[in-house]
Design an enzyme around this catalytic site. Structure first.
Site, PDB file in Angstrom:
ATOM      1  N   SER A 124       0.837  -1.199   0.000  1.00  0.00           N
ATOM      2  CA  SER A 124       0.000   0.000   0.000  1.00  0.00           C
ATOM      3  C   SER A 124       0.869   1.244   0.000  1.00  0.00           C
ATOM      4  O   SER A 124       2.000   1.235   0.512  1.00  0.00           O
ATOM      5  CB  SER A 124      -0.888   0.020   1.258  1.00  0.00           C
ATOM      6  OG  SER A 124      -1.523   1.276   1.421  1.00  0.00           O
ATOM      7  N   TYR A 138      -2.305  -0.656  10.113  1.00  0.00           N
ATOM      8  CA  TYR A 138      -2.366  -0.961   8.686  1.00  0.00           C
ATOM      9  C   TYR A 138      -1.089  -0.486   7.991  1.00  0.00           C
ATOM     10  O   TYR A 138      -0.464  -1.230   7.228  1.00  0.00           O
ATOM     11  CB  TYR A 138      -3.596  -0.311   8.058  1.00  0.00           C
ATOM     12  CG  TYR A 138      -3.704  -0.540   6.577  1.00  0.00           C
ATOM     13  CD1 TYR A 138      -4.168  -1.756   6.082  1.00  0.00           C
ATOM     14  CD2 TYR A 138      -3.319   0.442   5.669  1.00  0.00           C
ATOM     15  CE1 TYR A 138      -4.255  -1.982   4.711  1.00  0.00           C
ATOM     16  CE2 TYR A 138      -3.398   0.228   4.301  1.00  0.00           C
ATOM     17  CZ  TYR A 138      -3.865  -0.988   3.834  1.00  0.00           C
ATOM     18  OH  TYR A 138      -3.935  -1.213   2.482  1.00  0.00           O
TER      19      TYR A 138
END
Length: 232
Positions: A124, A138
């Site tokens: 990501s 995350y």
């Protein structure tokens, strides 16, 4: 025939990757609740069981591993401490540890066979840019995935084992739509020079390239798919 194991193939980016790899010379086994072998990565036994099931379906040989499965659940700082830690650990197990276990099994598989192999990890933009105050876990899990990818690339290139990562920004999956709405929608889009979030098919195009076509000298590389919202 190229045999591929793809995690998180049920929806969003994973489903788009599965569609892109629906080719005559590819045999793909997916992992997911609706499109493949079910495996709950919050269970420490799940990655190894998934690997073995995929091997059984692919006649004992996997050539490419694509780690796409992941969660993106908010973990606000003001939660009770034990709950915050539990969510941190759950996210790390699903997003990073399960992927690490599968990478380890893949590398060992290729070493035992004296065969080349490829790993594609879907990380990501958050790995480099960070994320919201409710998503420390995350961002940290995806940064760990990028560092792991680079370590694998450096460690095993001489054996023909290649590793790549993709770092999407916001992508129009169900998860992405929910987050977009929660963060104000138009204000968030204003931070993306392209003017829109990525489509799952765009990430899938990159994944297909890395899985099947990328030259070996690209090993260790990270492809950004974020509309120039973060450039390195």
């Amino acid at each position: 025939m190229t045999n591929i194991l793809l995690t998180g193939s049920s929806r969003g980016i994973g489903a788009a990757i599965a569609k892109a790899l629906d080719l005559p010379d590819v045999a793909l086994v997916g992992h997911g609740t609706t499109s493949g072998i079910p495996a709950d990565f919050s269970d420490p036994a799940a990655p190894q069981a998934l690997w073995q099931s995929a091997l059984d379906r692919l006649d004992g040989r996997i050539d490419v591993l694509i780690n796409n499965a992941g969660v993106f659940d908010a973990n606000p700082l003001d939660r009770p401490h034990d709950e915050w830690v539990a969510e941190w650990e759950r996210t790390m197990r699903i997003n990073l540890t399960a992927s690490a276990e599968l990478c380890r099994l893949a590398v060992a598989h290729w070493q035992q066979r004296h065969a080349p192999g490829r790993i594609v990890n879907i990380a990501s933009r958050a790995a480099y840019r960070g994320d919201s105050p409710a998503h420390w876990h995350y961002a940290a899990s995806k940064a760990g995935m990028v560092a792991m990818t680079k370590s694998i690339a450096r460690g095993y290139a001489a054996e023909g084992i290649l590793a790549f990562a993709i770092c999407p920004g916001f992508t129009m999956t169900g998860m992405g739509e929910d987050y977009l709405a929660s963060r104000g929608g138009d204000k968030l889009l204003a931070d993306i020079p392209l003017g829109r979030v990525a489509q799952p098919e765009e990430v899938a195009t990159a994944a297909k390239f890395l899985a099947l076509e990328a030259p070996p000298s690209m090993t260790g590389g990270v492809i950004d798919v974020n509309g120039a919202s973060y450039v390195r």
